[in-house]
Design a protein around this motif. Structure first.
Motif, PDB file in Angstrom:
ATOM      1  N   LEU A 247       0.849  -1.164   0.077  1.00 25.05           N
ATOM      2  CA  LEU A 247      -0.041   0.023   0.022  1.00 25.05           C
ATOM      3  C   LEU A 247       0.794   1.366  -0.075  1.00 25.05           C
ATOM      4  N   ARG A 248       0.583   2.354  -0.861  1.00 27.70           N
ATOM      5  CA  ARG A 248       1.169   3.635  -0.871  1.00 27.70           C
ATOM      6  C   ARG A 248       0.249   4.620  -0.918  1.00 27.70           C
ATOM      7  N   GLY A 249       0.475   5.645   0.063  1.00 26.24           N
ATOM      8  CA  GLY A 249      -0.219   6.749   0.125  1.00 26.24           C
ATOM      9  C   GLY A 249      -0.020   7.753  -0.651  1.00 26.24           C
ATOM     10  N   ALA A 250      -0.833   8.764  -0.981  1.00 28.33           N
ATOM     11  CA  ALA A 250      -0.276   9.926  -1.802  1.00 28.33           C
ATOM     12  C   ALA A 250       0.461  11.007  -0.759  1.00 28.33           C
ATOM     13  N   PHE A 283      -5.362  -5.134   4.380  1.00 25.66           N
ATOM     14  CA  PHE A 283      -5.564  -3.584   4.346  1.00 25.66           C
ATOM     15  C   PHE A 283      -7.185  -3.287   3.893  1.00 25.66           C
ATOM     16  N   GLU A 284      -7.577  -2.426   5.010  1.00 28.22           N
ATOM     17  CA  GLU A 284      -9.316  -1.957   4.482  1.00 28.22           C
ATOM     18  C   GLU A 284      -9.212  -0.593   4.016  1.00 28.22           C
ATOM     19  N   THR A 285      -9.579  -0.347   2.848  1.00 27.73           N
ATOM     20  CA  THR A 285      -9.541   1.062   2.240  1.00 27.73           C
ATOM     21  C   THR A 285     -11.167   1.555   2.210  1.00 27.73           C
ATOM     22  N   SER A 294      -7.085   1.043   6.945  1.00 28.85           N
ATOM     23  CA  SER A 294      -6.418   0.548   8.259  1.00 28.85           C
ATOM     24  C   SER A 294      -6.056  -0.845   7.796  1.00 28.85           C
ATOM     25  N   TRP A 295      -5.453  -1.420   8.916  1.00 25.94           N
ATOM     26  CA  TRP A 295      -5.013  -2.891   8.713  1.00 25.94           C
ATOM     27  C   TRP A 295      -5.897  -3.583   9.592  1.00 25.94           C
ATOM     28  N   LEU A 296      -6.581  -4.615   8.789  1.00 25.51           N
ATOM     29  CA  LEU A 296      -7.622  -5.232   9.734  1.00 25.51           C
ATOM     30  C   LEU A 296      -7.380  -6.875   9.528  1.00 25.51           C
ATOM     31  N   LEU A 325      -3.915   3.538  10.186  1.00 23.78           N
ATOM     32  CA  LEU A 325      -2.522   3.493   9.740  1.00 23.78           C
ATOM     33  C   LEU A 325      -2.075   5.056   9.747  1.00 23.78           C
ATOM     34  N   LEU A 326      -2.649   6.166   9.826  1.00 22.87           N
ATOM     35  CA  LEU A 326      -2.215   7.388  10.026  1.00 22.87           C
ATOM     36  C   LEU A 326      -2.600   8.285  11.452  1.00 22.87           C
TER      37      LEU A 326
END
Length: 381
Positions: A247-250, A283-285, A294-296, A325-326
């Motif tokens: 997973l990569r966030g902006a 991962f839960e998006t 989130s990591w679920l 995650l944040l």
């Protein structure tokens, strides 16, 4: 949680037969926590669901139309009332014994009621939302008991301005518009009762910039898994999938590779008992209180039994841990349920159910406890 009918199918095969099918349910609930918060407010509410499906054609070529709706009405906490209508259409064609294609279009419109706590006060909110989706699948028989399924899906979600109870605040957009584009491939080889496979998928989610700091971020997610399924002669099944998710966030907010897994089983036991279970980590998006994801981790266990020909009982429990995650908050939730179903007629059933759940959020040290009971009628044609 939102009802999503938009994209993603388990296989590329058309459902057999044609004609019209319809179902509906009317349920009367009592909940000890209508606002889903640490401030428990008990209330009664009515839940109405219905669906209608029409299919034309045969197993080799068909088209289908569908509609589903859902509505809730609370006796006291009317700010939590929801309305939703979803429409769908699909087309399927088998071009040869080794090639199948399916396409689906869906549209969903909803009005979601919620609450906004402000100090000692709770302000009701109402948010309109529209979701438009399209997906396509190609199923290919490669021979030697090997099949390949390719799929593509795109979903656009448009969120309107939230309106506040008694117009105490001006309407404002609180949630961003977003677009989810997905690609996937699934290769399977069958050896008698055992099926081995590998799947790969990619998700790109573009999110409207809203707020400072932003309430949500764009992301990219890539998944690769190996899979195994065993089906016994008695109908029992065991499935296992293991792999990795990246997973990569902006804006370089997050970048990590984590293991992903899913284990499922279903076992027929003596005296008409059936035991089912699932345990997964991913991962839960979609359903996350975090701006990114989130990591679920979640485990479920269910036991069902046939008490009489027209009377069935089921009970289950679950435990899950959702790590934002944040925000670095961890949400731990535990629950159990018991359900009794009586087939009053071949097309109508009476359902009694009790759900109990407890939630703890670590950063804000908030504890939620909810008991939900209902009696309902479910009918199908």
């Amino acid at each position: 949680a939102s009802l999503c009918l938009l994209c993603g199918m388990a296989s590329a095969h058309a459902e057999p037969g044609g004609g019209v099918s319809a179902s509906s349910s009317l349920e009367r609930h009592w909940t000890s926590n209508a606002l889903d918060s640490d401030h428990a407010v008990p209330d009664w509410y009515t839940l109405l669901r219905g669906s209608l499906q029409q299919q034309f054609g045969d197993d080799d070529a068909n088209i289908g139309l569908g509609a589903e709706f859902q509505a809730t009405r609370h006796d006291r906490v009317s700010i939590e009332d929801d309305r939703a209508l979803a429409l769908s259409a699909h087309a399927f064609r088998r071009f040869s014994p080794s090639l199948e294609l399916r396409g689906t279009l869906t549209y969903r419109v909803s009005r979601e009621g919620d609450d906004l706590p402000i100090g000692a006060f709770t302000l009701g909110t109402s948010t309109p939302k529209q979701i438009l989706g399209a997906s396509g699948q190609m199923g290919i028989d490669l021979g030697n008991a090997t099949s390949l399924i390719l799929d593509v899906a795109d979903t656009y979600e448009k969120v309107g301005e939230t309106r506040f109870g008694n117009e105490l605040l001006l309407p404002a957009q609180l949630d961003p518009d977003l677009n989810r584009f997905q690609l996937g491939a699934h290769l399977t080889r069958t050896f008698g009762a055992i099926a081995l496979g590998v799947s790969a998928s990619a998700l790109w989610m573009a999110v409207q910039e809203l707020g400072s700091p932003p309430v949500a971020l764009s992301l990219a997610q890539y998944t690769l898994r190996g899979e195994l399924t065993y089906t016994g002669a008695d109908g029992s099944t065991l499935g296992a999938a293991f792999g990795g998710e990246f997973l990569r966030g902006a804006n370089d907010t997050y970048s990590r590779l984590r293991p992903t897994w899913q284990i499922t089983f279903a076992r027929q036991l003596p005296h008409d008992l059936e035991l089912r279970g699932t345990y997964f980590g991913r991962f839960e998006t979609l359903d996350s209180d975090d701006p990114l994801a989130s990591w679920l981790q979640r485990g479920e266990l269910e036991l069902g039994m046939k008490l009489r020909e027209n009377l069935a009982f089921a009970s289950g429990l679950f435990a899950e841990e959702k790590e934002n995650l944040l925000f670095e908050n961890v949400e731990r939730k535990r629950g159990l349920y018991a359900e009794l179903t009586c087939d009053a007629t071949p097309s109508m059933a009476i359902v009694l159910r009790v759900d109990v759940s407890k939630t703890f959020k670590t950063v804000i040290e908030e504890r939620e406890s909810t008991v939900d009971t209902f009696v309902g009628l479910r009918a199908k044609i």
